[in-house]
Design an enzyme around this catalytic site. Structure first.
Site, PDB file in Angstrom:
ATOM      1  N   ASP A 128       0.821  -1.213   0.000  1.00  0.00           N
ATOM      2  CA  ASP A 128       0.000   0.000   0.000  1.00  0.00           C
ATOM      3  C   ASP A 128       0.856   1.264   0.000  1.00  0.00           C
ATOM      4  O   ASP A 128       2.081   1.209   0.163  1.00  0.00           O
ATOM      5  CB  ASP A 128      -0.949   0.002   1.214  1.00  0.00           C
ATOM      6  CG  ASP A 128      -0.240  -0.335   2.517  1.00  0.00           C
ATOM      7  OD1 ASP A 128       0.999  -0.283   2.557  1.00  0.00           O
ATOM      8  OD2 ASP A 128      -0.925  -0.644   3.500  1.00  0.00           O
TER       9      ASP A 128
ATOM     10  N   ASN B 155      -7.238  -2.630  14.683  1.00  0.00           N
ATOM     11  CA  ASN B 155      -8.615  -2.933  14.284  1.00  0.00           C
ATOM     12  C   ASN B 155      -8.687  -4.129  13.328  1.00  0.00           C
ATOM     13  O   ASN B 155      -9.719  -4.394  12.739  1.00  0.00           O
ATOM     14  CB  ASN B 155      -9.265  -1.698  13.641  1.00  0.00           C
ATOM     15  CG  ASN B 155      -8.566  -1.274  12.348  1.00  0.00           C
ATOM     16  OD1 ASN B 155      -7.651  -1.946  11.882  1.00  0.00           O
ATOM     17  ND2 ASN B 155      -8.997  -0.170  11.766  1.00  0.00           N
TER      18      ASN B 155
ATOM     19  N   HIS C 277      -6.978  -4.482  10.495  1.00  0.00           N
ATOM     20  CA  HIS C 277      -6.781  -4.228   9.057  1.00  0.00           C
ATOM     21  C   HIS C 277      -5.506  -4.897   8.550  1.00  0.00           C
ATOM     22  O   HIS C 277      -4.556  -5.117   9.303  1.00  0.00           O
ATOM     23  CB  HIS C 277      -6.824  -2.723   8.734  1.00  0.00           C
ATOM     24  CG  HIS C 277      -5.628  -1.942   9.136  1.00  0.00           C
ATOM     25  ND1 HIS C 277      -5.631  -0.571   9.239  1.00  0.00           N
ATOM     26  CD2 HIS C 277      -4.353  -2.305   9.460  1.00  0.00           C
ATOM     27  CE1 HIS C 277      -4.439  -0.144   9.585  1.00  0.00           C
ATOM     28  NE2 HIS C 277      -3.649  -1.175   9.726  1.00  0.00           N
TER      29      HIS C 277
ATOM     30  N   GLU D 110      -9.686  -1.781   5.647  1.00  0.00           N
ATOM     31  CA  GLU D 110     -10.227  -1.440   6.964  1.00  0.00           C
ATOM     32  C   GLU D 110     -11.514  -2.222   7.232  1.00  0.00           C
ATOM     33  O   GLU D 110     -12.182  -2.663   6.286  1.00  0.00           O
ATOM     34  CB  GLU D 110     -10.538   0.063   7.000  1.00  0.00           C
ATOM     35  CG  GLU D 110      -9.337   0.966   6.738  1.00  0.00           C
ATOM     36  CD  GLU D 110      -8.420   1.109   7.938  1.00  0.00           C
ATOM     37  OE1 GLU D 110      -8.545   0.339   8.909  1.00  0.00           O
ATOM     38  OE2 GLU D 110      -7.556   2.002   7.910  1.00  0.00           O
TER      39      GLU D 110
HETATM   40  P1  PGA Z   1       2.402  -1.213  12.882  1.00  0.00           P
HETATM   41  O1  PGA Z   1       1.293  -1.133  11.778  1.00  0.00           O
HETATM   42  O2  PGA Z   1       3.324  -2.320  12.497  1.00  0.00           O
HETATM   43  O3  PGA Z   1       3.081   0.139  12.833  1.00  0.00           O
HETATM   44  O4  PGA Z   1       1.723  -1.460  14.170  1.00  0.00           O
HETATM   45  C1  PGA Z   1       0.761  -2.301  11.242  1.00  0.00           C
HETATM   46  C2  PGA Z   1      -0.450  -1.987  10.421  1.00  0.00           C
HETATM   47  O5  PGA Z   1      -1.158  -1.024  10.728  1.00  0.00           O
HETATM   48  O6  PGA Z   1      -0.707  -2.723   9.453  1.00  0.00           O
END
Ligand code: PGA
Length: 235
Positions: free
Chosen positions: A67, A136, A138, A143
């Site tokens: 992404d 959450n 995702h 999302e």
């Molecule tokens: P993080 O993010 O590794 O910074 O916790 C992971 C994500 O949001 O996919």
């Protein structure tokens, strides 16, 4: 689903890095799916170390990132393009022509997404996909929602993701409100997937994932539909 629990972030990162190193050893021209966020940083550090020790060669691989924010310029230090250069690409012998990240400044987002999926297919699909997970649930910027998009697409960020990512920006107002992300269908097409999960904050998302049910309100649970997934967890 294979679940691997580790006592430290370092051990988890070494495990994930080693998976990518062995993938490249077995198939030097592998197509790798890469991820950003704080969680993969340790795995990239481990890969850089292995590279410096002459144990891994990136020269023939192709990479696709999950992404990118939209809109964002590549030279913005918060762009995922910038992140990948800083943590991996500038430190190992990748062939720059083989690195792909959705273009956050493409004038036509829809055309960019379509071309991205077509290119992944043309390269024969992703051999090993790295994922992080949001609090959450995702994956990429897919999302929680009542339905999930199959292919790469332009999406809005939820308030909770904007809040979680604000730590990297001067303020929450500076976080882009949109992103280009591989869809859950694009992700599930990968031949093998490893999802790296670190910390108590992710415990809820981790528990939902390993429960075995598919729930679009916790998007990572779609991984229960895939037959070759490794969940690497450290708390
Ligand atoms: P993080 O993010 O590794 O910074 O916790 C992971 C994500 O949001 O996919």
């Amino acid at each position: 689903m294979r679940i691997e629990k580790f006592n430290s972030y370092k051990e988890m990162s070494e495990f994930v890095g080693d998976l990518f190193a062995s993938q490249l050893l077995l198939k030097p021209d592998s197509v790798l799916g890469l991820a950003t966020g704080s969680t993969p940083i340790g795995a990239y550090e481990h890969l850089v170390k292995l590279y410096n020790e002459g144990k891994v060669d990136f020269s023939k691989c192709t990479t696709f990132n999950l992404d990118e924010y939209y809109p964002i310029k590549q030279d913005n230090p918060q762009s995922y393009y910038y992140f990948m250069n800083e943590h991996l690409f500038s430190k190992v012998n990748v062939n720059k022509a083989n690195l792909h990240i959705p273009n956050g400044s493409a004038p036509d987002a829809e055309a960019e997404c379509k071309a991205y999926d077509e290119l992944i297919d043309k390269m024969g699909g992703i051999d090993l996909q790295l994922l992080g997970i949001g609090e959450n649930g995702h994956i990429g910027f897919n999302e929680p929602a009542s339905s999930l998009d199959p292919g790469t697409h332009l999406t809005g960020l939820t308030e909770s993701t904007i809040a979680a990512n604000a730590r990297f920006f001067d303020s929450a107002d500076d976080v882009p409100r949109h992103a280009l992300t591989m869809g859950v269908g694009s992700i599930l097409k990968a031949k093998r997937i490893v999802i790296a999960i670190n910390g108590e904050k992710k415990l809820d998302a981790f528990n939902k994932l390993i429960e075995g049910k598919v729930d679009t309100m916790s998007p990572a649970t779609v991984l229960n539909l895939h037959s070759n997934v490794i969940v690497a967890f450290s708390n």
